[in-house]
Scaffold this active site. Sequence first.
Site, PDB file in Angstrom:
ATOM      1  N   ARG A   1     -47.299 -54.183  -0.171  1.00 45.65           N
ATOM      2  CA  ARG A   1     -48.065 -53.453  -1.190  1.00 45.65           C
ATOM      3  C   ARG A   1     -47.140 -52.849  -2.247  1.00 45.65           C
ATOM      4  O   ARG A   1     -47.439 -52.872  -3.442  1.00 45.65           O
ATOM      5  CB  ARG A   1     -48.851 -52.344  -0.499  1.00 45.65           C
ATOM      6  CG  ARG A   1     -49.649 -51.437  -1.439  1.00 45.65           C
ATOM      7  CD  ARG A   1     -49.872 -50.053  -0.845  1.00 45.65           C
ATOM      8  NE  ARG A   1     -50.294 -50.077   0.547  1.00 45.65           N
ATOM      9  CZ  ARG A   1     -51.550 -50.016   0.945  1.00 45.65           C
ATOM     10  NH1 ARG A   1     -52.516 -49.918   0.063  1.00 45.65           N
ATOM     11  NH2 ARG A   1     -51.845 -50.027   2.226  1.00 45.65           N
TER      12      ARG A   1
ATOM     13  N   CYS B   1     -75.366 -57.152  -2.458  1.00 38.65           N
ATOM     14  CA  CYS B   1     -76.572 -56.522  -1.901  1.00 38.65           C
ATOM     15  C   CYS B   1     -76.205 -55.463  -0.873  1.00 38.65           C
ATOM     16  O   CYS B   1     -76.592 -55.543   0.304  1.00 38.65           O
ATOM     17  CB  CYS B   1     -77.476 -57.586  -1.292  1.00 38.65           C
ATOM     18  SG  CYS B   1     -78.112 -58.746  -2.512  1.00 38.65           S
TER      19      CYS B   1
END
Length: 470
Positions: A326, A398
Site C-alpha cells: 500500500r 443494489c
Amino acid sequence: MNTAALTPEETRILAAGPSQQAELAAHVWPSTATLDDGALTLAGINVAELVEQHGTPSFIIDEQHFRDRARLFRDSFRHAFQPLGVDVDVYYAGKSFLSVAIAKWAVEEGLRVDTCTGGELAIVERAGIPGEAVGLHGNNKSVAEISRAINGGVGRIVADSLSEIDLIAQTARSLGRTEADSVPVMVRITTGIHAGGHEFISTAREDQKFGLSLVGGQALEALKRVLSHPNLKLLGAHAHIGSQIQDSTAFELNARKMLELRKTLSTETGYLMPELDLGGGYGIAYVPEDQPIDVSKLAQTLADTMQSVAAELKTSVPRISIEPGRAIVGPTTITLYTVGTIKPVTTDEGVVRTYVSIDGGMSDNIRPALYDAKYTARLANRPGATEAVLARLVGKHCESGDIVINDLALPADIAPGDIIAVAATGAYGRSMASNYNNILKPPVITVKNGQSTVIVRRETEDDLLRLDVG
C-alpha cells in the site's frame, strides 16, 4: 439547510470544501497531480482527456510516482542498515495491486515481489521475474501452489502452520529436492503486537488465522520443525503486524520480539537464523488530516532498534527484509468516475445531504464498506462553484451500504456528466474488485510524461459471458 443541525464534523467538512477544491493536498494526491484552471491533470494530462480516451470508472496510476516510492523504500532502508553491515531486501507486497507491468516496475527499481496465491505467481512468471526475486505467502497454500513455487525457484516460501511445514517438506521430496538443493523457508510469527487501523487488518493478534504464536512456544516449535527437515532450509522468521500503521512504536516492539526469538532458537539449537522479515503495514494519507509514516525516519529508527537490541542480546543483526505494498502503490493512483444521479435528501434533523451517484462503487472500492475507510474526492473536470454542499458519494450497486465517501463537500453546481476523482486508491481497489451486479471491472491506466497506457484493460460483457457455460 438547517446548519444548526450539522454535526461538528459535518460543519468542518463543509467549511473546508471550497479551499480543498481550490488546492491539492500534496501528501494525498499523486506527485504529478496539478490543477489547470481548476481541472485536475496527472503527468501533464487533463483528466477529461483520460476519460474521453478510456472511459470511467478507471484507475489511473502515476508511473513516475510509483517508481519514486519504490526507490524511497529501497534507498531509505539500505542507507539506514548499511553502517551495520546488513543487507535489506524490499519485497513489493503484490496483494495490494499486482499486474505484469507493476511487477516489472518493482524489479526494475531494485525490489522483489511477494505473492500469496497461484494467480499472483502466474503474474510474476508472465512478467519474467526471476524466481529468486519472488516470495510466496499464504495461510492455506495448496500442493499445486507449493509445487509451482518450488519448481519456479522462488527465493522463499513463508510457512504459516506446523502442518504446512510438513506439507512443504513432503512436496519438496516428491519433486526430488534433497539437502543439497533444499527449499528456502521462513516461518510466519504472531508476535502479539496489535497494530493497524481496523481489527480485520491487525494481523499479529494471537486470535486470528495468520502465523504461529510466541505464546506457548508454538513459534519456536515451528522453527525447530523446519530445521528437522533436511530438504528445507530455514532462512528466518517473518512477522507482519498489521496495515495502515502510522507510528513506529509497534514496529520497534515487533523487531525486539523477533530478535529475542532468534536468540532463543540459537541458544537451544545452535542455529542462528540469517534473516528476519519485519513485514509491512506502513501507513499512507487518505485524507488531508492523515500523516503518512516518514519512511526515512522509520528506517533509521528500526536500524537503531535492531542494533541496540542485538547488542543487549549479545548477538548480531541479521539480514532484513520488509514488505511495503500500500505504501508504494496507494498514493500513486486515483479513480475517475462520471457523475450520474444527484438527489438532495433532507434528514430527520433538517440537514440536506446531496447524494451524488457515480458509475462505480463497492465493486471497485470495497474498503469503505469493509473497514469504514476514509477517502478524499474532488470535482476534477472544472473549478466548480465556490459555494459547497454537504454530499455523500455513492455507487450504483443494489446496496444501501454502497458508499464511497460518507460525507464530503462538493461544489454546489455539481451536475450529471461531471468527473469525480478519488485519491489514494492504488491499494486494494482493483485487487479486491468484484463483478457484483455483473458490473465490469475497470481498467488500469498508467500515465507518464504526457502519455497514457493501458496495463489492465477494461472487462467486457464478453469476458463475463465467456465464463457462463449455462
